[in-house]
Design a protein around this motif. Structure first.
Motif, PDB file in Angstrom:
ATOM      1  N   LEU A 292       0.864  -1.170   0.000  1.00  0.00           N
ATOM      2  CA  LEU A 292       0.000   0.000   0.000  1.00  0.00           C
ATOM      3  C   LEU A 292       0.905   1.225   0.000  1.00  0.00           C
ATOM      4  N   SER A 293       0.567   2.222  -0.767  1.00  0.00           N
ATOM      5  CA  SER A 293       1.355   3.450  -0.807  1.00  0.00           C
ATOM      6  C   SER A 293       0.866   4.422   0.248  1.00  0.00           C
ATOM      7  N   ILE A 294       1.782   5.219   0.766  1.00  0.00           N
ATOM      8  CA  ILE A 294       1.446   6.260   1.733  1.00  0.00           C
ATOM      9  C   ILE A 294       1.948   7.582   1.171  1.00  0.00           C
ATOM     10  N   LYS A 295       1.049   8.581   1.125  1.00  0.00           N
ATOM     11  CA  LYS A 295       1.403   9.893   0.599  1.00  0.00           C
ATOM     12  C   LYS A 295       0.966  10.944   1.605  1.00  0.00           C
ATOM     13  N   ASP A 296       1.900  11.720   2.105  1.00  0.00           N
ATOM     14  CA  ASP A 296       1.626  12.763   3.104  1.00  0.00           C
ATOM     15  C   ASP A 296       0.907  12.206   4.324  1.00  0.00           C
ATOM     16  N   GLY A 297       1.217  10.962   4.704  1.00  0.00           N
ATOM     17  CA  GLY A 297       0.613  10.343   5.868  1.00  0.00           C
ATOM     18  C   GLY A 297      -0.701   9.634   5.595  1.00  0.00           C
ATOM     19  N   HIS A 298      -1.272   9.808   4.425  1.00  0.00           N
ATOM     20  CA  HIS A 298      -2.533   9.164   4.057  1.00  0.00           C
ATOM     21  C   HIS A 298      -2.252   7.906   3.241  1.00  0.00           C
ATOM     22  N   ILE A 299      -3.062   6.876   3.446  1.00  0.00           N
ATOM     23  CA  ILE A 299      -2.957   5.674   2.623  1.00  0.00           C
ATOM     24  C   ILE A 299      -3.543   5.984   1.252  1.00  0.00           C
ATOM     25  N   VAL A 300      -2.856   5.559   0.215  1.00  0.00           N
ATOM     26  CA  VAL A 300      -3.319   5.766  -1.154  1.00  0.00           C
ATOM     27  C   VAL A 300      -4.122   4.538  -1.581  1.00  0.00           C
ATOM     28  N   CYS A 301      -5.297   4.775  -2.143  1.00  0.00           N
ATOM     29  CA  CYS A 301      -6.162   3.686  -2.598  1.00  0.00           C
ATOM     30  C   CYS A 301      -5.460   2.923  -3.724  1.00  0.00           C
ATOM     31  N   PRO A 302      -5.362   1.592  -3.625  1.00  0.00           N
ATOM     32  CA  PRO A 302      -4.698   0.817  -4.679  1.00  0.00           C
ATOM     33  C   PRO A 302      -5.534   0.697  -5.951  1.00  0.00           C
ATOM     34  N   VAL A 303      -6.811   1.050  -5.884  1.00  0.00           N
ATOM     35  CA  VAL A 303      -7.692   0.933  -7.049  1.00  0.00           C
ATOM     36  C   VAL A 303      -7.669   2.212  -7.883  1.00  0.00           C
ATOM     37  N   CYS A 304      -7.968   3.369  -7.246  1.00  0.00           N
ATOM     38  CA  CYS A 304      -8.062   4.627  -7.991  1.00  0.00           C
ATOM     39  C   CYS A 304      -6.865   5.551  -7.788  1.00  0.00           C
ATOM     40  N   ARG A 305      -5.937   5.189  -6.882  1.00  0.00           N
ATOM     41  CA  ARG A 305      -4.705   5.927  -6.595  1.00  0.00           C
ATOM     42  C   ARG A 305      -4.950   7.317  -5.994  1.00  0.00           C
ATOM     43  N   MET A 306      -6.099   7.529  -5.361  1.00  0.00           N
ATOM     44  CA  MET A 306      -6.390   8.774  -4.646  1.00  0.00           C
ATOM     45  C   MET A 306      -6.088   8.568  -3.164  1.00  0.00           C
ATOM     46  N   LYS A 307      -5.803   9.666  -2.437  1.00  0.00           N
ATOM     47  CA  LYS A 307      -5.556   9.551  -1.008  1.00  0.00           C
ATOM     48  C   LYS A 307      -6.864   9.243  -0.285  1.00  0.00           C
ATOM     49  N   THR A 308      -6.798   8.322   0.677  1.00  0.00           N
ATOM     50  CA  THR A 308      -7.966   8.021   1.499  1.00  0.00           C
ATOM     51  C   THR A 308      -7.958   8.939   2.710  1.00  0.00           C
ATOM     52  N   ARG A 309      -8.982   8.877   3.525  1.00  0.00           N
ATOM     53  CA  ARG A 309      -9.054   9.707   4.726  1.00  0.00           C
ATOM     54  C   ARG A 309      -8.305   9.090   5.901  1.00  0.00           C
ATOM     55  N   GLN A 310      -7.817   7.882   5.721  1.00  0.00           N
ATOM     56  CA  GLN A 310      -7.105   7.173   6.783  1.00  0.00           C
ATOM     57  C   GLN A 310      -5.665   7.665   6.860  1.00  0.00           C
ATOM     58  N   ILE A 311      -5.267   8.127   8.042  1.00  0.00           N
ATOM     59  CA  ILE A 311      -3.923   8.648   8.251  1.00  0.00           C
ATOM     60  C   ILE A 311      -3.085   7.593   8.974  1.00  0.00           C
ATOM     61  N   ILE A 312      -1.863   7.401   8.512  1.00  0.00           N
ATOM     62  CA  ILE A 312      -0.934   6.451   9.114  1.00  0.00           C
ATOM     63  C   ILE A 312       0.248   7.239   9.658  1.00  0.00           C
ATOM     64  N   ARG A 313       0.495   7.107  10.948  1.00  0.00           N
ATOM     65  CA  ARG A 313       1.650   7.748  11.572  1.00  0.00           C
ATOM     66  C   ARG A 313       2.844   6.805  11.474  1.00  0.00           C
ATOM     67  N   PRO A 314       4.071   7.328  11.597  1.00  0.00           N
ATOM     68  CA  PRO A 314       5.271   6.477  11.462  1.00  0.00           C
ATOM     69  C   PRO A 314       5.323   5.322  12.454  1.00  0.00           C
ATOM     70  N   GLU A 315       4.750   5.460  13.648  1.00  0.00           N
ATOM     71  CA  GLU A 315       4.806   4.392  14.649  1.00  0.00           C
ATOM     72  C   GLU A 315       3.579   3.483  14.625  1.00  0.00           C
ATOM     73  N   THR A 316       2.740   3.605  13.615  1.00  0.00           N
ATOM     74  CA  THR A 316       1.502   2.826  13.532  1.00  0.00           C
ATOM     75  C   THR A 316       1.782   1.345  13.295  1.00  0.00           C
ATOM     76  N   GLU A 317       1.119   0.497  14.079  1.00  0.00           N
ATOM     77  CA  GLU A 317       1.125  -0.947  13.861  1.00  0.00           C
ATOM     78  C   GLU A 317      -0.326  -1.381  13.713  1.00  0.00           C
ATOM     79  N   ALA A 318      -0.632  -2.112  12.661  1.00  0.00           N
ATOM     80  CA  ALA A 318      -2.010  -2.562  12.439  1.00  0.00           C
ATOM     81  C   ALA A 318      -1.998  -3.902  11.722  1.00  0.00           C
TER      82      ALA A 318
END
Length: 70
Positions: free
Chosen positions: A13-39
C-alpha cells in the motif's frame, strides 16, 4: 456494498503525506498512518471509488510505516 476488492497478496500500500493511497483509484484516502503505527487486518475505505481493502502496517526503521495487502 461489503465486497472487498481483490488486490495481489503481498502488494504494498502506498502512503502519501501520511494518508494511505487507494490501490484501485490511486487517490488519497481519509485514513492517516503515523510512522509508529502498527495494524493487522486494517480495513481501508476509499470515499472516491467506494472500494475497501485490507492491509497490515508495521513501523520501519526509516520512520515510515510499511503497509501490505493481506
Amino acid at each position: 456494498m461489503n465486497d472487498l476488492k481483490t488486490i495481489a497478496k503481498g502488494a504494498k500500500l502506498s502512503i502519501k503525506d501520511g494518508h494511505i493511497v487507494c490501490p484501485v483509484c490511486r487517490m488519497k484516502t481519509r485514513q492517516i498512518i503515523r510512522p509508529e503505527t502498527e495494524a493487522k487486518n486494517l480495513q481501508v475505505f476509499c470515499a472516491q471509488c467506494k472500494s475497501q481493502t485490507l492491509g497490515s502496517c508495521v513501523p520501519a526503521a526509516a520512520g515510515f510505516a510499511f503497509c501490505s495487502h493481506t
